[in-house]
Write a protein that holds these residues in place. Structure first.
Motif, short mmCIF file in Angstrom:
data_model
loop_
_atom_site.label_atom_id
_atom_site.label_comp_id
_atom_site.label_asym_id
_atom_site.label_seq_id
_atom_site.Cartn_x
_atom_site.Cartn_y
_atom_site.Cartn_z
N VAL A 144 -3.63 3.35 -9.46
CA VAL A 144 -3.46 2.07 -8.78
C VAL A 144 -4.76 1.36 -8.41
O VAL A 144 -5.26 2.03 -7.36
CB VAL A 144 -2.47 2.00 -7.67
N ALA A 145 -5.22 0.36 -8.85
CA ALA A 145 -6.30 -0.40 -8.52
C ALA A 145 -6.27 -1.08 -7.08
O ALA A 145 -5.26 -1.31 -6.63
CB ALA A 145 -6.80 -1.41 -9.48
N GLU A 146 -7.41 -1.31 -6.66
CA GLU A 146 -7.50 -2.00 -5.44
C GLU A 146 -6.80 -3.56 -5.51
O GLU A 146 -7.12 -4.36 -6.65
CB GLU A 146 -8.68 -2.28 -4.79
N ALA A 147 -6.03 -4.00 -4.70
CA ALA A 147 -5.48 -5.40 -4.79
C ALA A 147 -6.73 -6.54 -4.62
O ALA A 147 -7.41 -6.13 -3.79
CB ALA A 147 -4.38 -5.73 -3.65
N ALA A 183 2.22 -4.10 -11.91
CA ALA A 183 1.31 -4.45 -10.68
C ALA A 183 2.29 -4.63 -9.48
O ALA A 183 3.52 -4.89 -9.58
CB ALA A 183 0.84 -5.94 -11.05
N ILE A 184 1.65 -4.20 -8.34
CA ILE A 184 2.37 -4.08 -6.92
C ILE A 184 1.64 -5.18 -6.21
O ILE A 184 0.45 -5.08 -5.95
CB ILE A 184 2.30 -2.78 -6.37
N GLY A 185 2.49 -5.99 -5.42
CA GLY A 185 2.03 -7.09 -4.76
C GLY A 185 2.70 -7.17 -3.52
O GLY A 185 3.78 -6.42 -3.20
N GLU A 239 0.99 -1.10 0.05
CA GLU A 239 -0.01 -0.06 -0.07
C GLU A 239 0.97 1.46 0.07
O GLU A 239 0.56 2.08 -0.66
CB GLU A 239 -0.94 -0.11 1.25
N GLY A 240 1.94 1.38 0.79
CA GLY A 240 2.92 2.34 0.90
C GLY A 240 3.55 2.47 -0.57
O GLY A 240 3.48 3.61 -1.19
N ALA A 241 3.69 1.38 -1.16
CA ALA A 241 4.65 1.41 -2.62
C ALA A 241 3.54 1.85 -3.53
O ALA A 241 4.16 2.82 -4.24
CB ALA A 241 5.04 -0.02 -2.91
N ALA A 242 2.49 1.62 -3.48
CA ALA A 242 1.29 2.10 -4.42
C ALA A 242 1.17 3.60 -4.42
O ALA A 242 1.07 4.12 -5.53
CB ALA A 242 0.13 1.17 -4.35
N ALA A 243 1.23 4.12 -3.02
CA ALA A 243 1.00 5.67 -2.86
C ALA A 243 2.56 6.39 -3.62
O ALA A 243 2.25 7.58 -4.11
CB ALA A 243 0.91 5.90 -1.44
N PRO A 257 11.13 4.01 -0.77
CA PRO A 257 11.36 3.96 0.29
C PRO A 257 11.28 2.53 1.38
O PRO A 257 11.80 2.35 2.37
CB PRO A 257 9.96 4.68 1.12
N PHE A 258 10.88 1.54 0.25
CA PHE A 258 10.78 0.14 1.04
C PHE A 258 11.98 -0.81 0.51
O PHE A 258 11.61 -1.94 0.75
CB PHE A 258 9.22 -0.27 0.83
#
Length: 259
Positions: free
Chosen positions: A37-40, A59-61, A23-27, A244-245
């Motif tokens: 960015v859609a909801e996972a 995609a981010i997971g 979630e932090g990466a998506a932001a 940041p991650f």
């Protein structure tokens, strides 16, 4: 927009991010690149698809639990098309690599495997019945993909046999740069890292319109630069950075065409 939906054997087909904080990466990436960015969803394995102008970019997971528990860092993964994933996975082992995740059906008609080359660089094999659209070579989208590994030269035959690609070279500044080719197209590159202690990896370059402004924005969002800006005639300016991650990637401002 350069939307690609046809992927010959050996071409990159996708990148995605496994993050310790999805979630932090998506932001972060939403603010950096302007992604939607859609909801996972569980259907997507906990991944959230990011788009620009309605076309998928990535995609981010989440990090796999085993990797997270071992203290692994966020990682971008590059995937290449194969027409026969079982053959490609077997060739990876035969050529001195490892199969980390054996071939399996990710979704209907999409088969995936995760392998490592002889230097330890990890990437994905992807077989699909029908191409899906992927945005490339636009600000905010993937522009280039590069193997960064000490002794990468010894892995070139691995890629020739696993991905069925060709190998060529081009002049770059005072030296040469190695390319992976599909037909007449240069689809990825390979080079040694600046420090021999750098772990082998595949690096994704995301295009930006203004490198300096993007580096300033990245820092303001909590990211940081891992290298000073670099440049090459005929290529442009780029810098390797980290979110940041802990997810490392690169920003590339292509050389502007003469008016």
């Amino acid at each position: 927009m350069p939307v690609i939906d046809t992927f010959p054997q050996g071409t990159p087909v996708w990148v995605d991010l496994q993050s310790s904080d999805p979630e932090g990466a998506a932001a972060f990436y939403r603010d950096l690149f302007g992604w939607d960015v859609a909801e996972a969803t569980a259907e997507m394995g906990g991944y959230a698809v990011a788009t620009l102008g309605g076309t998928p970019v990535t995609a981010i997971g989440p990090l796999p639990q085993m990797i997270a528990e071992a203290g692994g860092r966020s990682t971008w993964t590059t995937y290449f098309v194969t027409d026969d994933i079982e053959r490609a996975a077997a060739a990876a082992t035969d050529q001195g690599g490892q199969v980390l995740v054996p071939p399996g059906e990710l979704a209907r008609g999409v088969f995936l495997a995760i392998v490592a080359d002889p230097t330890g660089a990890v990437f994905g094999l992807w077989q699909q019945e029908k191409g899906s659209p992927w945005l490339r070579n636009e600000p905010g989208a993937v522009d280039w993909l590069e193997l960064v590994a000490t002794g990468y030269e010894d892995s070139l035959s691995f890629y020739e046999n696993v991905l069925m690609v060709g190998v060529s070279q081009m002049p770059l500044n005072e030296g040469v740069y190695t390319l992976l080719d599909v037909g007449d197209a240069n689809v990825a590159g390979a080079m040694a890292p600046a420090s021999p202690d750098t772990p082998s990896h595949w690096l994704a370059y995301f295009q930006v319109a203004d490198l300096d402004a993007s580096l300033e924005r990245l820092a303001g969002l909590g990211g940081s630069a891992l290298s000073l800006p670099m440049s090459a005639s005929g290529v442009g300016r780029w810098a390797v950075v980290v979110d940041p991650f802990g997810g490392a990637f690169a920003l590339l401002e292509p050389e502007h065409e003469a008016a």
